[in-house]
Write an enzyme that holds these catalytic residues in place. Structure first.
Site, PDB file in Angstrom:
ATOM      1  CB  VAL A 111       6.318   4.771  -5.244  1.00  0.00           C
ATOM      2  CG1 VAL A 111       5.515   5.722  -6.719  1.00  0.00           C
ATOM      3  CG2 VAL A 111       6.599   5.629  -5.132  1.00  0.00           C
ATOM      4  CB  VAL A 112       4.922  -0.145  -7.572  1.00  0.00           C
ATOM      5  CG1 VAL A 112       5.353  -1.145  -8.506  1.00  0.00           C
ATOM      6  CG2 VAL A 112       4.645  -1.288  -6.713  1.00  0.00           C
ATOM      7  CD  GLU A 135      -2.466  -1.533   1.917  1.00  0.00           C
ATOM      8  OE1 GLU A 135      -3.665   0.143   1.818  1.00  0.00           O
ATOM      9  OE2 GLU A 135      -3.227  -2.335   2.958  1.00  0.00           O
ATOM     10  N   GLY A 136       2.276   1.212  -0.781  1.00  0.00           N
ATOM     11  CA  GLY A 136       2.485   2.275  -0.607  1.00  0.00           C
ATOM     12  C   GLY A 136       3.455   2.927   0.383  1.00  0.00           C
ATOM     13  CB  VAL A 137       3.714   1.074   3.550  1.00  0.00           C
ATOM     14  CG1 VAL A 137       4.447   1.192   5.102  1.00  0.00           C
ATOM     15  CG2 VAL A 137       2.303   1.665   4.350  1.00  0.00           C
ATOM     16  CG  PHE A 138       7.432  -2.080   2.215  1.00  0.00           C
ATOM     17  CD1 PHE A 138       7.429  -0.988   3.953  1.00  0.00           C
ATOM     18  CD2 PHE A 138       7.182  -2.923   2.710  1.00  0.00           C
ATOM     19  CE1 PHE A 138       7.199  -1.901   5.077  1.00  0.00           C
ATOM     20  CE2 PHE A 138       6.601  -3.100   3.956  1.00  0.00           C
ATOM     21  CZ  PHE A 138       6.395  -3.037   5.117  1.00  0.00           C
ATOM     22  NE  ARG A 176     -20.454   3.465  -2.504  1.00  0.00           N
ATOM     23  CZ  ARG A 176     -18.863   3.007  -2.682  1.00  0.00           C
ATOM     24  NH1 ARG A 176     -18.416   2.727  -1.476  1.00  0.00           N
ATOM     25  NH2 ARG A 176     -17.727   3.611  -3.495  1.00  0.00           N
ATOM     26  CE1 TYR A 183     -16.111  -6.799  -1.945  1.00  0.00           C
ATOM     27  CE2 TYR A 183     -18.894  -7.028  -1.936  1.00  0.00           C
ATOM     28  CZ  TYR A 183     -17.366  -6.252  -1.928  1.00  0.00           C
ATOM     29  OH  TYR A 183     -17.729  -5.140  -2.595  1.00  0.00           O
TER      30      TYR A 183
END
Length: 531
Positions: free
Chosen positions: A267-268, A262-265, A391, A452
């Site tokens: 940036v892909v 999730e972008g914590v380590f 929604r 789900y």
């Protein structure tokens, strides 16, 4: 049917509402009737247009960001377009005019070198950075802590098919490429990815990687993380190329470190994925089962068989009754009356599809299924990305509607479904808002399956607090049942506390050590995934 797939444009989502504003959904008579039964007979207050506060970024840092060559904006409209994601709490806050999580600066990078340069400037300026691509996150992954100025790094300028190894059937795609565009580019070369999450219209290649996305064809093609054979990742301490072969015994597989991160380590910036030739044949059918337990048992049989369909999903009695299994045809007579609807799809060349179709159909009949033909299957295939479009009109009508998902082993499915349903109905009922809780299975494995849930209840004046209570109860029920807090929605901020309970102190310490090594100054997405 032929190999032609539904051609979808890349949709420009508007802030605060899901999907293409040119093709809104309208509530069917069956849904309106269900709302009346829940006491929903009036609309909530009119939404308030959020106003974004002044940027906290100092001019010298903004100048340094511009020097990277990336596009830089502190414009309020641009910052509003990068505000949070599309969970119901995100939308509810948007409707009340809350723009407190808006980034201070929006930076649109167009090359991997620009990404690296922006990371360097953020570290020097004391800024934090949140990668942003499709913006379809539903668990708070785009709402980092705001103790420092926040840069939203928009990756949608990194787009395109960078390489195709047709012999190995491996494609390299820029991380900001939207899924419809990726499929278009691959199809022009005779291949496809076949990854179709519910967020397909807006999601990107990089976003699917860092959230461990699961597509609707997961039984046939696998989850997205199973498709990934390599990654290019920019971190504050350098760029890494990960994955040099299909499989390797050369130490731990570090792809798994960044998949779901999730972008914590880092940036892909590019993803290498397994692809396959465009199927010559696609067949989608509807099947009817008398109850959810019988349908789930049939799914387990197929998941544990060597011969499987490409798509397999089962709606429970409530979801089938409201015809939400096929949102594109909601309110029509198409589909079974009572019981549960199963969708079974096959893709491939004709001999392969004929073989699997014949085997699966024979087994489903033996297991109590009733064949409904191609009508329900095709209705689902054509309308399958329309579900989230319901929604906004539900919220407009005064309903509270949200989804959540989990995953467990087959032996625990019945308990998990019952416990989560009871937790949600109890938590909402105690607040004076009886709820309809629907469930489907759309991802199966030999050892287990995901559940789900979709929840509809009467919205109370403070509907954000109302859902927070219900969500906490559902999370507690999931953990008490021994299931995972998420199967494919990622962790973000919303699931963080329960995720930490799930992994325990030893695994948390390991992840914090990785964070410290790759992002020593805490630039990347602080507060998301990890405290």
């Amino acid at each position: 049917m032929t190999s032609s797939e539904v051609e979808l444009p890349v949709v420009a989502f508007e802030p605060g509402r899901w999907g293409d504003p040119a093709t809104p959904m309208h509530l069917s008579d069956s849904v309106l009737g269900a709302l009346t039964m829940l006491g929903i007979d009036g609309a909530p207050p009119e939404p308030i247009t959020p106003v974004v506060a002044a940027s906290r970024a100092d001019e010298s840092a903004v100048t340094a960001l511009r020097a990277t060559g990336a596009d830089v904006s502190t414009d309020q409209a641009d910052r509003l377009r990068h505000l949070r994601g599309y969970s119901t709490p995100d939308l509810l806050r948007f409707r009340t005019g809350d723009a407190s999580d808006a980034p201070d600066v929006v930076v649109t990078a167009r090359t991997a070198d620009q990404v690296t340069a922006v990371l360097r400037v953020c570290g020097e300026a004391g800024f934090t950075l949140s990668p942003f691509a499709g913006g379809t996150a539903v668990t708070g992954g785009l709402a980092p802590e705001r103790t420092r100025p926040v840069v939203a790094l928009d990756l949608r300028g990194l787009t395109g098919l960078l390489d195709l190894d047709s012999v190995s059937q491996v494609a390299t795609l820029a991380a900001g490429t939207r899924l419809p565009e990726a499929e278009k580019l691959l199809r022009e070369r005779g291949f496809e990815l076949g990854h179709f999450p519910q967020s397909y219209e807006g999601a990107t290649i990089g976003g699917c990687a860092v959230t461990r996305s699961a597509g609707q064809s997961s039984i046939g093609y696998g989850r997205f993380d199973e498709m990934v054979v390599g990654l290019t990742v920019a971190t504050p301490v350098g760029t890494s190329e990960i994955g040099t072969a299909p499989k390797s015994a050369a130490g731990p597989d570090l792809r798994q470190l960044f998949l779901g991160s999730e972008g914590v380590f880092g940036v892909v910036t590019a993803v290498r994925v397994r692809v396959h030739p465009v199927p010559a044949v696609r067949r989608f059918y509807g099947w009817h089962f008398t109850d959810f337990a019988a349908g789930a048992a049939a799914m387990r049989y197929l998941a544990q068989s060597a011969i499987r369909p490409t798509v397999l999903r089962l709606s429970d009695e409530a979801e089938t009754g409201l015809n939400l299994a096929n949102p594109g045809s909601a309110g029509t007579a198409d589909g079974p009356v009572g019981g549960c609807l199963m969708i079974v799809g096959f893709e491939g060349d004709e001999p392969d599809v004929d073989c699997r179709d014949g085997y699966v159909s024979a087994r489903l009949i033996e297991l109590g299924g009733t064949f409904l033909g191609e009508g329900p299957g095709e209705a689902w295939r054509v309308g399958r990305f329309r579900g989230p479009y319901l929604r906004d009109p539900l919220l407009d009508a005064g309903a509270l509607v949200e989804t959540l998902e989990t995953v467990t082993f087959w032996s625990n499915i019945d308990r998990l479904k019952a416990d989560v349903t009871a937790a949600i109905t109890g938590a909402l009922g105690d607040q004076g808002s009886p709820a309809v809780v629907m469930c489907h299975i759309s991802h199966v494995y030999p050892t287990g399956a995901s559940l789900y849930f979709t929840v509809i209840a009467k919205a109370l004046p403070d509907s954000l607090a109302q859902w927070t209570i219900a969500k906490r109860a559902a999370n507690a029920a999931i953990r008490a049942a021994g299931a995972s807090i998420t199967h494919h929605h990622a962790v973000g901020v919303d699931h963080r506390a329960t995720y930490l309970e799930e992994i325990g102190d030893v695994q948390l310490a390991a992840l914090r050590a990785v964070k410290s090594a790759l992002d020593p100054h805490g630039v990347l997405n602080p507060g998301v995934l990890l405290p």
